[in-house]
Structures are given as structure tokens and as C-alpha cells.
Design a protein around this motif. Structure first.
Motif, PDB file in Angstrom:
ATOM      1  N   VAL A  83      -2.605  -4.669  -9.594  1.00 31.20           N
ATOM      2  CA  VAL A  83      -2.829  -3.811 -10.769  1.00 31.20           C
ATOM      3  C   VAL A  83      -3.812  -2.694 -10.413  1.00 31.20           C
ATOM      4  CG1 VAL A  83      -3.757  -3.728 -13.105  1.00 31.20           C
ATOM      5  CG2 VAL A  83      -2.341  -5.662 -12.404  1.00 31.20           C
ATOM      6  N   LEU A  84      -4.907  -3.052  -9.747  1.00 27.64           N
ATOM      7  CA  LEU A  84      -5.877  -2.042  -9.328  1.00 27.64           C
ATOM      8  C   LEU A  84      -5.275  -1.101  -8.291  1.00 27.64           C
ATOM      9  CD1 LEU A  84      -9.273  -3.953  -8.964  1.00 27.64           C
ATOM     10  CD2 LEU A  84      -8.703  -2.172 -10.609  1.00 27.64           C
ATOM     11  N   LEU A  85      -4.482  -1.668  -7.388  1.00 28.69           N
ATOM     12  CA  LEU A  85      -3.838  -0.869  -6.351  1.00 28.69           C
ATOM     13  C   LEU A  85      -2.924   0.171  -6.978  1.00 28.69           C
ATOM     14  CD1 LEU A  85      -3.395  -0.502  -3.288  1.00 28.69           C
ATOM     15  CD2 LEU A  85      -1.535  -2.142  -3.453  1.00 28.69           C
ATOM     16  N   LYS A  86      -2.210  -0.221  -8.011  1.00 30.53           N
ATOM     17  CA  LYS A  86      -1.297   0.690  -8.693  1.00 30.53           C
ATOM     18  C   LYS A  86      -2.053   1.729  -9.521  1.00 30.53           C
ATOM     19  CE  LYS A  86       2.698   0.639 -11.819  1.00 30.53           C
ATOM     20  NZ  LYS A  86       3.611  -0.226 -12.624  1.00 30.53           N
ATOM     21  N   LYS A  87      -3.118   1.301 -10.189  1.00 32.83           N
ATOM     22  CA  LYS A  87      -3.882   2.200 -11.064  1.00 32.83           C
ATOM     23  C   LYS A  87      -4.595   3.293 -10.279  1.00 32.83           C
ATOM     24  CE  LYS A  87      -7.484   2.183 -14.632  1.00 32.83           C
ATOM     25  NZ  LYS A  87      -8.428   1.336 -15.412  1.00 32.83           N
ATOM     26  N   TYR A  88      -5.134   2.914  -9.119  1.00 32.58           N
ATOM     27  CA  TYR A  88      -5.911   3.871  -8.320  1.00 32.58           C
ATOM     28  C   TYR A  88      -5.175   4.225  -7.015  1.00 32.58           C
ATOM     29  CZ  TYR A  88      -9.787   2.625 -11.421  1.00 32.58           C
ATOM     30  OH  TYR A  88     -10.593   2.415 -12.514  1.00 32.58           O
ATOM     31  N   ALA A  89      -3.870   4.218  -7.062  1.00 24.85           N
ATOM     32  CA  ALA A  89      -3.068   4.401  -5.852  1.00 24.85           C
ATOM     33  C   ALA A  89      -3.386   5.719  -5.137  1.00 24.85           C
ATOM     34  CB  ALA A  89      -1.582   4.342  -6.200  1.00 24.85           C
ATOM     35  N   ILE A  90      -3.463   6.814  -5.885  1.00 21.57           N
ATOM     36  CA  ILE A  90      -3.700   8.124  -5.262  1.00 21.57           C
ATOM     37  C   ILE A  90      -5.076   8.163  -4.608  1.00 21.57           C
ATOM     38  CG2 ILE A  90      -3.978  10.586  -5.683  1.00 21.57           C
ATOM     39  CD1 ILE A  90      -1.933  10.355  -7.928  1.00 21.57           C
ATOM     40  N   LEU A 180     -14.477   1.017  -1.654  1.00 18.47           N
ATOM     41  CA  LEU A 180     -13.617   1.707  -0.692  1.00 18.47           C
ATOM     42  C   LEU A 180     -14.398   2.139   0.546  1.00 18.47           C
ATOM     43  CD1 LEU A 180     -11.409   3.910  -3.075  1.00 18.47           C
ATOM     44  CD2 LEU A 180     -10.750   1.815  -1.872  1.00 18.47           C
ATOM     45  N   MET A 181     -15.637   2.591   0.337  1.00 14.16           N
ATOM     46  CA  MET A 181     -16.447   2.999   1.483  1.00 14.16           C
ATOM     47  C   MET A 181     -16.763   1.815   2.386  1.00 14.16           C
ATOM     48  SD  MET A 181     -20.253   4.694   1.679  1.00 14.16           S
ATOM     49  CE  MET A 181     -21.015   3.084   1.529  1.00 14.16           C
ATOM     50  N   LEU A 182     -17.155   0.688   1.804  1.00 15.16           N
ATOM     51  CA  LEU A 182     -17.505  -0.492   2.583  1.00 15.16           C
ATOM     52  C   LEU A 182     -16.292  -1.071   3.294  1.00 15.16           C
ATOM     53  CD1 LEU A 182     -19.998  -2.092   0.059  1.00 15.16           C
ATOM     54  CD2 LEU A 182     -20.524  -1.561   2.436  1.00 15.16           C
ATOM     55  N   GLY A 183     -15.157  -1.120   2.614  1.00  9.49           N
ATOM     56  CA  GLY A 183     -13.955  -1.674   3.227  1.00  9.49           C
ATOM     57  C   GLY A 183     -13.411  -0.816   4.346  1.00  9.49           C
ATOM     58  N   MET A 184     -13.500   0.517   4.170  1.00  7.97           N
ATOM     59  CA  MET A 184     -13.017   1.438   5.196  1.00  7.97           C
ATOM     60  C   MET A 184     -13.982   1.507   6.366  1.00  7.97           C
ATOM     61  SD  MET A 184     -10.783   3.697   6.244  1.00  7.97           S
ATOM     62  CE  MET A 184     -11.164   3.438   7.962  1.00  7.97           C
ATOM     63  N   PHE A 204     -12.143  -3.822  -4.438  1.00 11.06           N
ATOM     64  CA  PHE A 204     -11.780  -2.527  -3.860  1.00 11.06           C
ATOM     65  C   PHE A 204     -11.966  -2.529  -2.342  1.00 11.06           C
ATOM     66  CE2 PHE A 204     -12.164  -0.699  -8.167  1.00 11.06           C
ATOM     67  CZ  PHE A 204     -11.016   0.082  -8.179  1.00 11.06           C
ATOM     68  N   SER A 205     -12.998  -3.194  -1.867  1.00  8.28           N
ATOM     69  CA  SER A 205     -13.229  -3.264  -0.427  1.00  8.28           C
ATOM     70  C   SER A 205     -12.114  -4.036   0.270  1.00  8.28           C
ATOM     71  CB  SER A 205     -14.584  -3.924  -0.150  1.00  8.28           C
ATOM     72  OG  SER A 205     -14.888  -3.901   1.225  1.00  8.28           O
ATOM     73  N   SER A 206     -11.662  -5.118  -0.355  1.00  6.08           N
ATOM     74  CA  SER A 206     -10.551  -5.894   0.217  1.00  6.08           C
ATOM     75  C   SER A 206      -9.293  -5.047   0.324  1.00  6.08           C
ATOM     76  CB  SER A 206     -10.272  -7.127  -0.658  1.00  6.08           C
ATOM     77  OG  SER A 206     -11.380  -7.984  -0.708  1.00  6.08           O
ATOM     78  N   ILE A 207      -9.012  -4.301  -0.751  1.00  7.78           N
ATOM     79  CA  ILE A 207      -7.853  -3.416  -0.743  1.00  7.78           C
ATOM     80  C   ILE A 207      -7.991  -2.362   0.349  1.00  7.78           C
ATOM     81  CG2 ILE A 207      -6.606  -1.665  -2.058  1.00  7.78           C
ATOM     82  CD1 ILE A 207      -7.288  -3.232  -4.591  1.00  7.78           C
ATOM     83  N   ALA A 208      -9.179  -1.763   0.441  1.00  9.81           N
ATOM     84  CA  ALA A 208      -9.405  -0.721   1.445  1.00  9.81           C
ATOM     85  C   ALA A 208      -9.222  -1.263   2.855  1.00  9.81           C
ATOM     86  CB  ALA A 208     -10.816  -0.151   1.289  1.00  9.81           C
ATOM     87  N   MET A 209      -9.721  -2.468   3.102  1.00 13.29           N
ATOM     88  CA  MET A 209      -9.614  -3.057   4.428  1.00 13.29           C
ATOM     89  C   MET A 209      -8.157  -3.267   4.831  1.00 13.29           C
ATOM     90  SD  MET A 209     -11.352  -6.600   5.802  1.00 13.29           S
ATOM     91  CE  MET A 209     -10.428  -7.628   4.640  1.00 13.29           C
ATOM     92  N   VAL A 210      -7.352  -3.748   3.893  1.00 13.77           N
ATOM     93  CA  VAL A 210      -5.940  -4.015   4.185  1.00 13.77           C
ATOM     94  C   VAL A 210      -5.161  -2.710   4.340  1.00 13.77           C
ATOM     95  CG1 VAL A 210      -3.829  -5.075   3.333  1.00 13.77           C
ATOM     96  CG2 VAL A 210      -6.014  -6.222   2.981  1.00 13.77           C
ATOM     97  N   VAL A 211      -5.361  -1.775   3.402  1.00 15.97           N
ATOM     98  CA  VAL A 211      -4.639  -0.498   3.458  1.00 15.97           C
ATOM     99  C   VAL A 211      -5.026   0.287   4.711  1.00 15.97           C
ATOM    100  CG1 VAL A 211      -4.297   1.717   2.303  1.00 15.97           C
ATOM    101  CG2 VAL A 211      -4.378  -0.384   0.954  1.00 15.97           C
ATOM    102  N   ALA A 212      -6.312   0.257   5.062  1.00 12.28           N
ATOM    103  CA  ALA A 212      -6.770   0.951   6.268  1.00 12.28           C
ATOM    104  C   ALA A 212      -6.100   0.386   7.511  1.00 12.28           C
ATOM    105  CB  ALA A 212      -8.289   0.838   6.393  1.00 12.28           C
ATOM    106  N   ALA A 213      -5.920  -0.918   7.541  1.00 14.59           N
ATOM    107  CA  ALA A 213      -5.259  -1.551   8.693  1.00 14.59           C
ATOM    108  C   ALA A 213      -3.816  -1.057   8.819  1.00 14.59           C
ATOM    109  CB  ALA A 213      -5.297  -3.069   8.548  1.00 14.59           C
ATOM    110  N   LEU A 214      -3.112  -1.003   7.694  1.00 12.62           N
ATOM    111  CA  LEU A 214      -1.711  -0.574   7.721  1.00 12.62           C
ATOM    112  C   LEU A 214      -1.594   0.899   8.120  1.00 12.62           C
ATOM    113  CD1 LEU A 214      -0.457  -2.325   4.451  1.00 12.62           C
ATOM    114  CD2 LEU A 214      -0.191  -3.112   6.806  1.00 12.62           C
ATOM    115  N   ILE A 215      -2.445   1.737   7.533  1.00 13.97           N
ATOM    116  CA  ILE A 215      -2.406   3.165   7.845  1.00 13.97           C
ATOM    117  C   ILE A 215      -2.795   3.412   9.296  1.00 13.97           C
ATOM    118  CG2 ILE A 215      -3.492   5.402   7.364  1.00 13.97           C
ATOM    119  CD1 ILE A 215      -3.650   4.574   4.430  1.00 13.97           C
ATOM    120  N   SER A 216      -3.771   2.674   9.785  1.00 13.57           N
ATOM    121  CA  SER A 216      -4.232   2.862  11.159  1.00 13.57           C
ATOM    122  C   SER A 216      -3.160   2.489  12.170  1.00 13.57           C
ATOM    123  CB  SER A 216      -5.497   2.030  11.403  1.00 13.57           C
ATOM    124  OG  SER A 216      -6.580   2.521  10.629  1.00 13.57           O
ATOM    125  N   ILE A 217      -2.359   1.485  11.857  1.00 16.65           N
ATOM    126  CA  ILE A 217      -1.253   1.132  12.746  1.00 16.65           C
ATOM    127  C   ILE A 217      -0.308   2.318  12.902  1.00 16.65           C
ATOM    128  CG2 ILE A 217       0.817  -0.305  12.983  1.00 16.65           C
ATOM    129  CD1 ILE A 217      -0.709  -2.568  11.654  1.00 16.65           C
TER     130      ILE A 217
END
Length: 237
Positions: A83-90, A180-184, A204-217
Motif C-alpha cells: 500500500v505504501l509502495l503504491k501510494k508513494y511510488a513516484i 528512504l535515505m537510511l535504506g538507500m 520505508f527503509s525496508s522498501i528502499a533497500m529492496v527497490v535499490a537492490a532491484l534497480i542496482s542490478i
């Protein structure tokens, strides 16, 4: 004897980690964080007892092998916080994409500046991604997964120590900005620190950590080789 050492090293590492967590929870000093205290204690024990790393790793490698399942488990926080991922997707995608690109680029340029060889450079590039993913990226681009794990740990430790000061200095007040800052910037260590601020920050940090991993790949295996080739060809006489 080898089995006994492996058994002791496995249980000993786990015991030291939980002991470090207890100490950190009681005193709260950043330098007593389990990610700092655990390897320091393990290294001291190996030095005092004269135990070769190879023998210790016979049991310690079991914990390293668990990084694979941990990678798959990253799907859990995405599902729980969809839900948070969708709300703050951009906001999430833009900030993490920029952060990942800056992390990769700055690592590469820093490696060139200090004159690291190709293997060390490729080992440093994925330093801002959580360990299991970073090690896989390192393998894909020609780095050393072991060295990458060290760079990732160092980044996480420094990020966890410096982030609270940066948050106060820059007056980051919203949970999304802090998380987001801490997770990234500090991946797993940053996420642990984010949960100390609050549940939303940790989410938010958990989301950032996972999304950053996918984008970095994606960035490390597609755009980075092109950027590296362009920079290196520009430097050649």
C-alpha cells in the motif's frame, strides 16, 4: 576435529551476535552495534586462539550460505508494505533510482581516483546494495564477492553512524525522507537504525533497500558497462 571446530564456530558466531544485540539494546552506543561488535569479537578470538580463518569458515560459511534465502525473503516487506509502495511510488522510484545511479557512479569514480585495479573497482561498485544482492552483482560484473561484502559492511556501518547526524542537520522530519535515505544509503544497517526512529521509518527503509537492490542490478549490468567503457576510452591517450 574439523567438524568440532565448524560446530563451535557456527554456534559461537550466533552466540556472539545475540550477545552483541543485548549489549547494544542496553547501552545504545552506535559503536556497540552488532554489525560492528560481532566481527571485532570474532576476529579477536581467532587471533588469540590462533585459529585459521579457513577452519573457522567451515562453520561460518553456513551463515553466509543463508544469504541466498535471505534474498528471496526480500519479497516479504514489498508484499506487506505494498500500500505504501503504491501510494508513494513516484517518490520512491525517482529517489532510489537517482540514489542508486549516484552510488554506482561515485564508487567507480572514487576507484579510478585512488587507482584501484579492475577487480577492486568492480567489487566496490555495488557497495550501496544489501550484501546478498551486492555479492551477486559483483560476480556478474567481474568483482570479488568477498571484497564486496567488506565494502558493503563498511558502507552500512558508516551510514548507520552518520545518518542520524545528517537527519538532524538537514532537518528531515517526515518518515518517508528518513526511511528512504537510511535504506538507500546504509541498506540493512540503515533499516535497523530506521526502526529505532519509528515503524514507518523502518517500513520505508525496508522498501528502499529492496527497490535499490532491484534497480542496482539493472543499472550495474546495463548502463554501468557502457559508462565504464566511455570513461576509460576518454582517459586513454
Amino acid at each position: 576435529m574439523t567438524f568440532l571446530i565448524a560446530f563451535i564456530s557456527l554456534l559461537g558466531t550466533i552466540a556472539i551476535f545475540y550477545g552483541s544485540k543485548t549489549i547494544y539494546a542496553k547501552f545504545g552506543f552506535a559503536w556497540l552495534s552488532p554489525i560492528i561488535l560481532t566481527p571485532v569479537v570474532v576476529i579477536l578470538i581467532l587471533l588469540v586462539t590462533g585459529t585459521p580463518y579457513e577452519k573457522y569458515n567451515a562453520g561460518g560459511s553456513i551463515l553466509s550460505n543463508l544469504l541466498g534465502p535471505a534474498t528471496v525473503a526480500f519479497a516479504v516487506p514489498i508484499y506487506k508494505n505494498f500500500v505504501l509502495l503504491k501510494k508513494y511510488a513516484i517518490e520512491i522510484m525517482v529517489s532510489i533510482t537517482v540514489g542508486s545511479a549516484v552510488a554506482i557512479t561515485s564508487s567507480f569514480l572514487l576507484a579510478l581516483l585512488v587507482g584501484l585495479n579492475e577487480e577492486l573497482t568492480h567489487s566496490l561498485v555495488p557497495r550501496s546494495v544489501t550484501t546478498p544482492i551486492a555479492m551477486d552483482i559483483s560476480t556478474m560484473i567481474g568483482g570479488s564477492p568477498t571484497l564486496t561484502a567488506i565494502f558493503v559492511m563498511t558502507t552500512g556501518i558508516l551510514g548507520g553512524l552518520l545518518a542520524p547526524m545528517l537527519i538532524r542537520t538537514c532537518h528531515f522530519n517526515t518518515p518517508s525522507a528518513k526511511g528512504l535515505m537510511l535504506g538507500m544509503g546504509a541498506h540493512g544497517t540503515g533499516t535497523s537504525k530506521a526502526f529505532e526512529f519509528g515503524e514507518l521509518e523502518g517500513t520505508f527503509s525496508s522498501i528502499a533497500m529492496v527497490v535499490a537492490a532491484l534497480i542496482s542490478i539493472v543499472l550495474s549490468t546495463t548502463l554501468f558497462p557502457v559508462f565504464e567503457q566511455f570513461v576509460m576510452s576518454s582517459l586513454l591517450p
